[in-house]
Design a protein around this motif. Structure first.
Motif, PDB file in Angstrom:
ATOM      1  N   GLU A 140       0.829  -1.201   0.000  1.00 52.89           N
ATOM      2  CA  GLU A 140       0.000   0.000   0.000  1.00 52.89           C
ATOM      3  C   GLU A 140       0.866   1.254   0.000  1.00 52.89           C
ATOM      4  O   GLU A 140       1.884   1.330   0.694  1.00 52.89           O
ATOM      5  CB  GLU A 140      -0.892   0.006   1.241  1.00 52.89           C
ATOM      6  N   VAL A 141       0.448   2.243  -0.776  1.00 53.66           N
ATOM      7  CA  VAL A 141       1.067   3.570  -0.761  1.00 53.66           C
ATOM      8  C   VAL A 141       0.095   4.514  -0.070  1.00 53.66           C
ATOM      9  O   VAL A 141      -1.075   4.603  -0.456  1.00 53.66           O
ATOM     10  CB  VAL A 141       1.367   4.077  -2.189  1.00 53.66           C
ATOM     11  N   ILE A 142       0.555   5.188   0.960  1.00 53.08           N
ATOM     12  CA  ILE A 142      -0.278   6.143   1.681  1.00 53.08           C
ATOM     13  C   ILE A 142      -0.007   7.528   1.103  1.00 53.08           C
ATOM     14  O   ILE A 142       1.125   8.007   1.104  1.00 53.08           O
ATOM     15  CB  ILE A 142       0.010   6.097   3.193  1.00 53.08           C
ATOM     16  N   ASP A 143      -1.036   8.163   0.594  1.00 62.19           N
ATOM     17  CA  ASP A 143      -0.977   9.484  -0.025  1.00 62.19           C
ATOM     18  C   ASP A 143      -1.188  10.533   1.066  1.00 62.19           C
ATOM     19  O   ASP A 143      -2.212  10.523   1.753  1.00 62.19           O
ATOM     20  CB  ASP A 143      -2.077   9.563  -1.096  1.00 62.19           C
ATOM     21  N   LEU A 144      -0.224  11.433   1.228  1.00 61.63           N
ATOM     22  CA  LEU A 144      -0.277  12.460   2.274  1.00 61.63           C
ATOM     23  C   LEU A 144      -0.201  13.852   1.645  1.00 61.63           C
ATOM     24  O   LEU A 144       0.824  14.525   1.727  1.00 61.63           O
ATOM     25  CB  LEU A 144       0.882  12.246   3.261  1.00 61.63           C
ATOM     26  N   PRO A 145      -1.278  14.289   1.000  1.00 64.97           N
ATOM     27  CA  PRO A 145      -1.236  15.588   0.330  1.00 64.97           C
ATOM     28  C   PRO A 145      -1.041  16.732   1.324  1.00 64.97           C
ATOM     29  O   PRO A 145      -1.468  16.642   2.487  1.00 64.97           O
ATOM     30  CB  PRO A 145      -2.591  15.683  -0.361  1.00 64.97           C
ATOM     31  N   MET A 146      -0.396  17.792   0.857  1.00 63.27           N
ATOM     32  CA  MET A 146      -0.099  18.935   1.698  1.00 63.27           C
ATOM     33  C   MET A 146      -1.390  19.649   2.109  1.00 63.27           C
ATOM     34  O   MET A 146      -2.270  19.892   1.290  1.00 63.27           O
ATOM     35  CB  MET A 146       0.802  19.910   0.945  1.00 63.27           C
ATOM     36  N   VAL A 147      -1.467  19.976   3.388  1.00 64.05           N
ATOM     37  CA  VAL A 147      -2.598  20.729   3.906  1.00 64.05           C
ATOM     38  C   VAL A 147      -2.188  22.188   4.096  1.00 64.05           C
ATOM     39  O   VAL A 147      -2.930  23.104   3.772  1.00 64.05           O
ATOM     40  CB  VAL A 147      -3.093  20.119   5.240  1.00 64.05           C
TER      41      VAL A 147
END
Length: 161
Positions: A140-147
Motif C-alpha cells: 500500500e502507498v499512503i498518499d499524504l497531500p499537503m494541507v
C-alpha cells in the motif's frame, strides 16, 4: 541535484564531484547551457561536468538533476509513505525511484519506513503513479497531500571525511 542514498565507493570523491554535490544543491543556473555555466564556476569543462554528473548517477550518489517546484504550483504533488519489510526496502526503493515523477525517497525509522515525493502534470497522473507503485511492489502507498505550505530548504553543507 537530489542526493539519493548512501553508496560505498572504492575511492574518495574527487574535488569536482564534491563541488558538484555540495555547491549546486540549489541555485542551479537557469541559462541556455547550465552545465557550461557550472563548468565555468568550478574551473572545468562542460563535457567533464556532464560526464561527472552521469557517473554520480550511475554510482547512485544522485538520482536526478532537475527543478523542484513549490508544491502544487505547477501540476500536482504529494508526499507518500509505505510500510516496507526491511528485507525488501532496497528493492521497493528502486521501484519508487524508477519513476521520473518521484523527486526523491528516503528511509525513516518508523513502521512507515519509505517516504517519497511525487510530482506529476495533474492529480490523475499522480494517482496513476501511486497505483502503479502499489501494483509493482504489492504494498500500500499512503498518499499524504499537503494541507499547509511550509518552506524548508533541503540543501545542507556536506561533510567530507
Amino acid at each position: 541535484m537530489v542526493a539519493q542514498k548512501e553508496t560505498i565507493l572504492d575511492r574518495p570523491l574527487n574535488a569536482l564531484e564534491r563541488r558538484l554535490l555540495n555547491d549546486f544543491q540549489d541555485g542551479f543556473p537557469l541559462t541556455p547551457r547550465p552545465f557550461r555555466t557550472i563548468a565555468e564556476r568550478v574551473g572545468s569543462t562542460e563535457s567533464e561536468v556532464m560526464t561527472t554528473i552521469l557517473n554520480l548517477q550511475s554510482q547512485r550518489l544522485i538520482s536526478r538533476v532537475g527543478p523542484v517546484f513549490r508544491p502544487n504550483r505547477v501540476g500536482a504533488s504529494t508526499l507518500a509513505a509505505m510500510e516496507v519489510p526491511k528485507e525488501r526496502l532496497e528493492q521497493v526503493a528502486d521501484i519508487v525511484s524508477s519513476y521520473g515523477e518521484v523527486n526523491h525517497n528516503y528511509e525513516r525509522e518508523h513502521s512507515l519506513n519509505l517516504w517519497f515525493v511525487v510530482t506529476a502534470e495533474d492529480r490523475v497522473s499522480l494517482n496513476r503513479v501511486l497505483r502503479e507503485i502499489e501494483k509493482r511492489s504489492g504494498l500500500e502507498v499512503i498518499d499524504l497531500p499537503m494541507v499547509e505550505d511550509f518552506y524548508i530548504n533541503l540543501g545542507f553543507p556536506l561533510q567530507w571525511t
